[in-house]
Scaffold this active site. Sequence first.
Site, PDB file in Angstrom:
ATOM      1  N   CYS A  49      -4.747   2.527  -3.657  1.00  0.00           N
ATOM      2  CA  CYS A  49      -3.485   3.024  -3.077  1.00  0.00           C
ATOM      3  C   CYS A  49      -2.356   2.035  -3.319  1.00  0.00           C
ATOM      4  O   CYS A  49      -1.478   1.870  -2.463  1.00  0.00           O
ATOM      5  CB  CYS A  49      -3.623   3.328  -1.591  1.00  0.00           C
ATOM      6  SG  CYS A  49      -4.823   4.619  -1.249  1.00  0.00           S
ATOM      7  N   ASP A  82       3.272  -4.336   7.557  1.00  0.00           N
ATOM      8  CA  ASP A  82       1.987  -3.646   7.479  1.00  0.00           C
ATOM      9  C   ASP A  82       0.888  -4.644   7.849  1.00  0.00           C
ATOM     10  O   ASP A  82       0.540  -5.519   7.056  1.00  0.00           O
ATOM     11  CB  ASP A  82       1.779  -3.117   6.052  1.00  0.00           C
ATOM     12  CG  ASP A  82       0.460  -2.371   5.901  1.00  0.00           C
ATOM     13  OD1 ASP A  82      -0.335  -2.342   6.863  1.00  0.00           O
ATOM     14  OD2 ASP A  82       0.231  -1.807   4.816  1.00  0.00           O
ATOM     15  N   GLN A  90      -4.383  -5.105   7.197  1.00  0.00           N
ATOM     16  CA  GLN A  90      -5.414  -6.062   6.812  1.00  0.00           C
ATOM     17  C   GLN A  90      -5.322  -7.323   7.682  1.00  0.00           C
ATOM     18  O   GLN A  90      -6.338  -7.785   8.195  1.00  0.00           O
ATOM     19  CB  GLN A  90      -5.271  -6.454   5.327  1.00  0.00           C
ATOM     20  CG  GLN A  90      -5.390  -5.301   4.354  1.00  0.00           C
ATOM     21  CD  GLN A  90      -6.777  -4.681   4.287  1.00  0.00           C
ATOM     22  OE1 GLN A  90      -7.778  -5.327   4.592  1.00  0.00           O
ATOM     23  NE2 GLN A  90      -6.843  -3.420   3.899  1.00  0.00           N
ATOM     24  N   LYS A  92      -9.995   0.049  10.379  1.00  0.00           N
ATOM     25  CA  LYS A  92     -10.229  -1.226   9.694  1.00  0.00           C
ATOM     26  C   LYS A  92     -10.562  -2.334  10.703  1.00  0.00           C
ATOM     27  O   LYS A  92     -11.103  -3.365  10.344  1.00  0.00           O
ATOM     28  CB  LYS A  92      -9.006  -1.628   8.870  1.00  0.00           C
ATOM     29  CG  LYS A  92      -8.685  -0.650   7.729  1.00  0.00           C
ATOM     30  CD  LYS A  92      -7.542  -1.164   6.888  1.00  0.00           C
ATOM     31  CE  LYS A  92      -6.813  -0.076   6.118  1.00  0.00           C
ATOM     32  NZ  LYS A  92      -7.584   0.439   4.985  1.00  0.00           N
ATOM     33  N   HIS A 135       0.870  -1.186   0.000  1.00  0.00           N
ATOM     34  CA  HIS A 135       0.000   0.000   0.000  1.00  0.00           C
ATOM     35  C   HIS A 135       0.901   1.228   0.000  1.00  0.00           C
ATOM     36  O   HIS A 135       2.013   1.186   0.520  1.00  0.00           O
ATOM     37  CB  HIS A 135      -0.842  -0.060   1.279  1.00  0.00           C
ATOM     38  CG  HIS A 135      -1.890   0.990   1.401  1.00  0.00           C
ATOM     39  ND1 HIS A 135      -1.610   2.294   1.739  1.00  0.00           N
ATOM     40  CD2 HIS A 135      -3.241   0.930   1.245  1.00  0.00           C
ATOM     41  CE1 HIS A 135      -2.738   2.986   1.794  1.00  0.00           C
ATOM     42  NE2 HIS A 135      -3.741   2.187   1.496  1.00  0.00           N
TER      43      HIS A 135
END
Lengths: 136, 406
Positions: B364, B199, B202, B225, B122
Amino acid sequence: MAVAAFEEIVETFEFLDDWEDRYAHVIDLGRAMPPLDENLRTPATKVDGCASQVWLVPQVKGDVITFDGESDAMIVRGLIAILRTLYSGRTATEILAIDAPAEFARLGLDSHLSAQRSNGLRAMIERVRLFAASAA
Amino acid sequence: MYDIQSIRADFPILSREVNGKPLVYLDNGASAQKPQVVIDAISHAYSHEYANVHRGLHTLSTIATENYEAVRGKIAGFLGGVAEEEIIFNTGATHGFNMISYGWAMQNLTAGDEIVLSVMEHHANIVPWHFLRERMGVKLVWVEPEADGSFDPARVVEVLNDRTKLVALTHMSNVLGTVVDIAAVAEILKPRGIPLAVDGSQASVHMPVDLTTLGADFYCITGHKLYGPSASGAVWIKSERMAEMRPFMGGGDMIRTVTRDEITYNDPPHTFEAGTPGIVQMIGLGTAIDYMTNIGMANIAAHEASLRDYAQDKFRALNWLNLQGTAANKGAIFSFTMDGGAHPHDISTIVDQKGVAVRAGHHCCQPLMQHLGVNATCRASFGMYNTVDEVDVLVDALETCHRLLG
């Protein structure tokens, strides 16, 4: 206010009571619009503020303004075709007098589509109006 | 047993209609909806327990500080039981990666050093590294996924050299759903002493994450999220790495003393939390984490795996639908394009008429779009409250798209 060709589009949309048919018609109008020459798809003709890619090429012919357009999204292409019809054969002064969002609202496309910032309809209208203002 | 109807009832927005149809919310990858308990926690904090934190000695400030600081332990527990002091509050993964970039990498890298990224990242895990490329002359080195979207950790080995100073990877691609085997990458990096930034925006939403065994050095999560408020989030930073950092934002709360000539800093993690934070946002995130933990991350993962399998079978039956990313180990995130030139924005507009919210665009992830050779995709991303019936509504809407646009 609007010319006969645009009134015809309005009448057609009045016939179509199902959203799917209305969208299908927008897409058909887009398909029927001549493609914009690749050479005219330049950064200068590109309209910012659209989620998809949009190009508009206005020009003065005699005392009226015409424009060609292109988009990689079919629904947006249809909106360009309708906009083209709305503005076709008009002088710069006439174009500036047209309330394009109000005319689009007459099509009964759902308000979301007409108002949605991301489809860039406003940006396209603004681009044509700027050109008309500079030509008026 | 996973009581999907009871979970759905916890999210008030799921009972609304969109364009006259029941909402089918499949844009969880961009942001998740909030359960009533989170909305209530926000309202309660502002109604009864609000003041600035770490400042006043008055009752409300003490209560607000306790409520706010309690979230540090909740996040530490949620991430496998790491040390509370290793959790820095922020506004989400974008903030987290900027903090790692300015706070850690800027102090520890020099011109010519290399940072390894995957093209699946991202922009939040790309742009802060481009800043260092522009400002310090560090080099960005890219690793690509396999044709099916899976990620082979061995690809990382191929690009390592003695100038590699950081590897920064997603744990789960927000476009392809691919789960990256972070533990395997960590095994590769450990003997070489190369730090690993992850990251988790998610992955932390969709599967249990245990940072005590994962082997990462930095791990970013994003509150909105995680069914929590917007502008809430955190980054976990291993204490050894935190010791190598300098604060990159200065202001209130992160200092101990300020004079005309010098400053002394507060202790970590507060050193890295300048200014009045998102007090109520973080309290809301704490409630969201409690909510997820009560349901159980393993249960959520199992439910979403069944959604993934069901959706994948349905999608594969549509021979005009081009799925991007079919790795065996993936979350319930599906990116696709359609034969016949339908633009993802067309698809998104049409399915919206059926009440279905999907995202269209580059998500993104422009380097990934370039790698896949597309301008944009449509993405349906599932969450804990989605159902197989909603997969059917999406498939029906896609068939309408194909009829109109194909």
